[in-house]
Scaffold this motif. Structure first.
Motif, short mmCIF file in Angstrom:
data_model
loop_
_atom_site.label_atom_id
_atom_site.label_comp_id
_atom_site.label_asym_id
_atom_site.label_seq_id
_atom_site.Cartn_x
_atom_site.Cartn_y
_atom_site.Cartn_z
N UNK A 192 0.88 -1.08 0.26
CA UNK A 192 0.00 0.64 0.00
C UNK A 192 1.13 0.93 -0.05
N UNK A 193 0.03 2.50 -0.17
CA UNK A 193 0.61 4.09 -0.21
C UNK A 193 1.46 3.70 1.30
N UNK A 194 1.03 3.27 2.49
CA UNK A 194 1.23 3.59 3.38
C UNK A 194 2.57 2.76 3.75
N UNK A 195 2.86 1.82 3.31
CA UNK A 195 3.71 0.96 3.35
C UNK A 195 5.07 0.57 2.86
N UNK A 196 4.84 1.72 1.62
CA UNK A 196 5.80 1.94 1.28
C UNK A 196 6.49 3.29 1.71
N UNK A 197 6.08 3.77 1.28
CA UNK A 197 6.11 5.46 2.37
C UNK A 197 7.36 4.63 3.21
N UNK A 198 6.75 3.96 4.78
CA UNK A 198 7.41 3.22 5.87
C UNK A 198 8.84 2.97 5.31
N UNK A 199 8.41 2.57 4.46
CA UNK A 199 9.83 1.72 3.87
C UNK A 199 10.90 2.65 2.88
N UNK A 200 10.34 3.39 2.38
CA UNK A 200 11.08 4.34 1.84
C UNK A 200 12.06 5.59 2.90
N UNK A 201 11.13 5.90 4.19
CA UNK A 201 11.38 6.63 5.06
C UNK A 201 12.41 5.76 5.82
N UNK A 202 12.54 5.29 5.87
CA UNK A 202 13.46 3.77 7.07
C UNK A 202 14.83 4.03 5.77
N UNK A 203 14.46 3.29 4.76
CA UNK A 203 15.76 3.62 3.93
C UNK A 203 16.32 5.08 3.99
N UNK A 247 -7.20 5.61 -8.89
CA UNK A 247 -7.54 4.06 -8.70
C UNK A 247 -7.44 4.18 -7.11
N UNK A 248 -8.22 4.92 -6.23
CA UNK A 248 -8.41 4.58 -4.72
C UNK A 248 -7.56 4.75 -4.05
N UNK A 249 -6.92 5.17 -2.50
CA UNK A 249 -6.84 5.58 -2.28
C UNK A 249 -5.31 5.58 -1.38
N UNK A 250 -5.95 3.55 -1.30
CA UNK A 250 -4.66 3.22 -1.18
C UNK A 250 -3.63 2.49 -1.59
N UNK A 251 -3.56 2.54 -2.91
CA UNK A 251 -2.57 2.12 -3.54
C UNK A 251 -2.24 3.35 -5.24
N UNK A 252 -3.56 3.83 -5.14
CA UNK A 252 -3.47 4.97 -5.81
C UNK A 252 -3.28 6.36 -5.58
N UNK A 253 -3.57 6.81 -6.81
CA UNK A 253 -3.27 8.66 -6.13
C UNK A 253 -1.70 9.25 -6.34
N UNK A 254 -1.30 7.81 -6.20
CA UNK A 254 1.27 7.93 -5.85
C UNK A 254 1.22 9.88 -6.51
N UNK A 255 0.93 10.05 -7.35
CA UNK A 255 1.29 11.42 -6.79
C UNK A 255 1.35 12.74 -5.51
N UNK A 256 0.01 12.05 -5.95
CA UNK A 256 -0.71 13.42 -4.43
C UNK A 256 0.20 12.85 -3.25
N UNK A 257 0.02 11.65 -3.52
CA UNK A 257 0.70 10.73 -1.41
C UNK A 257 1.73 10.88 -1.42
N UNK A 258 2.61 10.89 -2.62
CA UNK A 258 4.25 10.98 -2.04
C UNK A 258 4.61 12.03 -1.51
N UNK A 259 3.72 13.72 -2.96
CA UNK A 259 4.50 14.11 -2.96
C UNK A 259 3.66 16.33 -2.85
#
Length: 502
Positions: free
Chosen positions: A221-232, A259-271
């Protein structure tokens, strides 16, 4: 019957002249005053075949590297390669060491890792892929990216390199171990080859379930990806590495804006700063978002509309760039993935797609999936026999068609807006780029007729042109020189690059 040979000759000349006059002419106006995006790179990945192809006899593997990376030509002008300037290195999850126990059915899609199942590092574990890294460097490639399909099997919930449950397979209690492994791999590759990855992509197509043991993969999910990226991010900073994290790698372009909030809208979610998954404030997260062009190539209106939406969404974030970071033909309404094609059908299809990704969605980097493929599928630039030790090497018209872009549009080139007038304008796909003192214009002509074009510029004056053609007859060959910018013939069913000089 004609009364004389002279009368017959006169008739034939009249027919020839009339036909030549009727050849469609398209006027192409290039706007030098309003450049659009700056092109960064054209690249491909070393999955899956390079792990074996890199161990083939020197003559064969050197030829493969030459086809991919060389900017040189033979004495008669035939290019030796397509001049890729970006290389993606697959950081495997250790399924190759597991062998059949990995349950990944195809051994060509099991990936090695420097980290062994015993927890120790073996820096000789990936000789084929490392060979291609070094070959790319030798040819002058400067930008490298390490990408991860799945965490190492030691850090997954099911101890496999794919997700049994169709949900994130990373054991987050081992997150530190996973990111330590990524950092150790970056350091190890640097020590081994002198190459420090400029970018790291820690996830690949996070929207898919990856529950079928066809290859390595892991959902997030976007949340899991963000958690991984912050740690890295923290680990890279602590290690004083300059490598930047590249995020997104969306499995489909519409996940970038919908395509939904949990895995979509990646531009907005990450930036977007107001997002809880915001990563744009991290110094070592690259200001680029990446997506894959799969399943968005037809029908034409759909392809265009999706790419317009990508461009609009990315433009909302200041200084954000868009990468098209992976594509091969999986299949759509007009072209199916199965069946190796060394000819022009796939080449023309992909040349049009590259045009759309660069000219509509404003991609600054365009990256093909498999540089080298052993399969009976439309997924390779170069094809090889399905043999781990030796065999034949086959180039493809797709390779050379991509070369119309990658060989001539150098990093730092600026795309220039193009408008066309003429009855045949809607049948061509034309993009133009300012590259130093030269103007590089790529024309995709999928029709069965030659077309004449006139190039018109509104700033600089160009006095000469040379055309390089990829067709059934030619492989990026310099076919003709002109001392003008008008009446340039674009052969039927070709990808043609016009290099204009002052």
């Amino acid at each position: 019957m004609f009364k004389s040979f002279k009368a017959l000759t006169l008739l034939l000349l009249t027919v020839f002249y009339t036909t030549a006059q009727e050849k469609p002419t398209v006027k192409v106006t290039i706007d030098e005053f309003h450049p659009v995006q700056t092109i960064e790179s054209f690249g491909a990945s070393d999955a899956w075949g390079c792990q074996f192809a890199g161990k083939w006899p020197d003559e064969k593997r050197n030829r493969m590297a030459e086809l991919l990376f060389s900017n040189e030509s033979t004495k008669d002008g035939q290019p030796l390669g397509i001049g890729l300037n970006f290389w993606r290195f697959s950081i495997g999850a250790g399924s190759a060491e597991q062998g059949p126990a990995s349950t990944i059915r195809d051994e060509w899609k099991r990936q090695a890792s420097f980290l062994g199942l015993d927890g120790k590092y073996n820096w000789t574990a990936m000789p084929g892929q490392v060979w291609f890294l070094q070959a790319a460097k030798k040819y002058g490639v400067k930008d490298f990216l390490g990408f991860v399909n799945s965490p190492h099997v030691s850090f997954t919930l099911n101890e496999r390199a794919y997700s049994s449950a169709g949900e994130c397979n990373l054991d987050f209690s081992k997150l530190d171990l996973f990111t330590d492994d990524i950092v150790n791999t970056v350091k190890g590759v640097k020590k081994l080859t002198g190459i420090e990855f400029k970018y790291l992509s820690p996830v690949n197509e996070p929207q898919w379930k990856w529950a079928d043991p066809k290859q390595e993969g892991c959902p997030y999910t976007n949340e899991e990806l963000a958690r991984l990226a912050r740690n890295l991010s923290e680990k890279l900073i602590a290690s004083k590495l300059l490598t930047k994290i590249q995020v997104g790698d969306a499995g489909q372009l519409d996940y970038l804006y919908g395509q939904g909030k949990s895995k979509g809208h990646q531009v907005n979610a990450f930036f977007h700063p107001d997002s809880k998954e915001y990563l744009g404030g991290l110094a070592n997260v690259d200001r680029s978002i990446s997506g894959h062009s799969y399943f968005t190539t037809s029908p034409e209106k759909k392809a265009v509309d999706i790419r317009k939406k990508v461009a609009e969404e990315v433009a909302k974030i200041k200084d954000l760039r868009y990468w098209m970071s992976e594509y091969c033909v999986l299949g759509d309404d007009s072209l199916k993935g199965p069946g190796r094609d060394l000819g022009m059908e796939t080449a023309l299809f992909i040349a049009k797609l590259i045009h759309h990704d660069l000219s509509i969605s404003n991609a600054t980097s365009w990256q093909w999936w498999l540089a080298i493929s052993p399969g009976d599928y439309k997924d390779g630039l170069i094809y090889i026999d399905r043999n781990k030790e030796d065999g034949k090497v086959y180039d493809s018209k797709l390779l050379w068609a991509m070369g119309n872009y990658s060989r001539f549009i150098k990093p730092g080139s600026r795309r220039l807006p193009v408008t066309m007038t003429g009855s045949d304008g809607n049948r061509l796909h034309i993009s133009s780029y300012q590259t130093g003192s030269k103007l590089v214009t790529v024309v995709v002509n999928r029709t069965k007729e030659d077309v004449n074009i006139d190039l018109l510029t509104n700033k600089s004056r160009y006095n000469a042109a040379e055309i390089h053609v990829t067709s059934e007859q030619y492989s990026l060959f310099p076919v003709q020189k002109y001392n003008r910018q008008t009446g340039i013939t674009i052969p039927a069913q070709s990808v043609t690059t016009i290099i204009s000089q002052r």
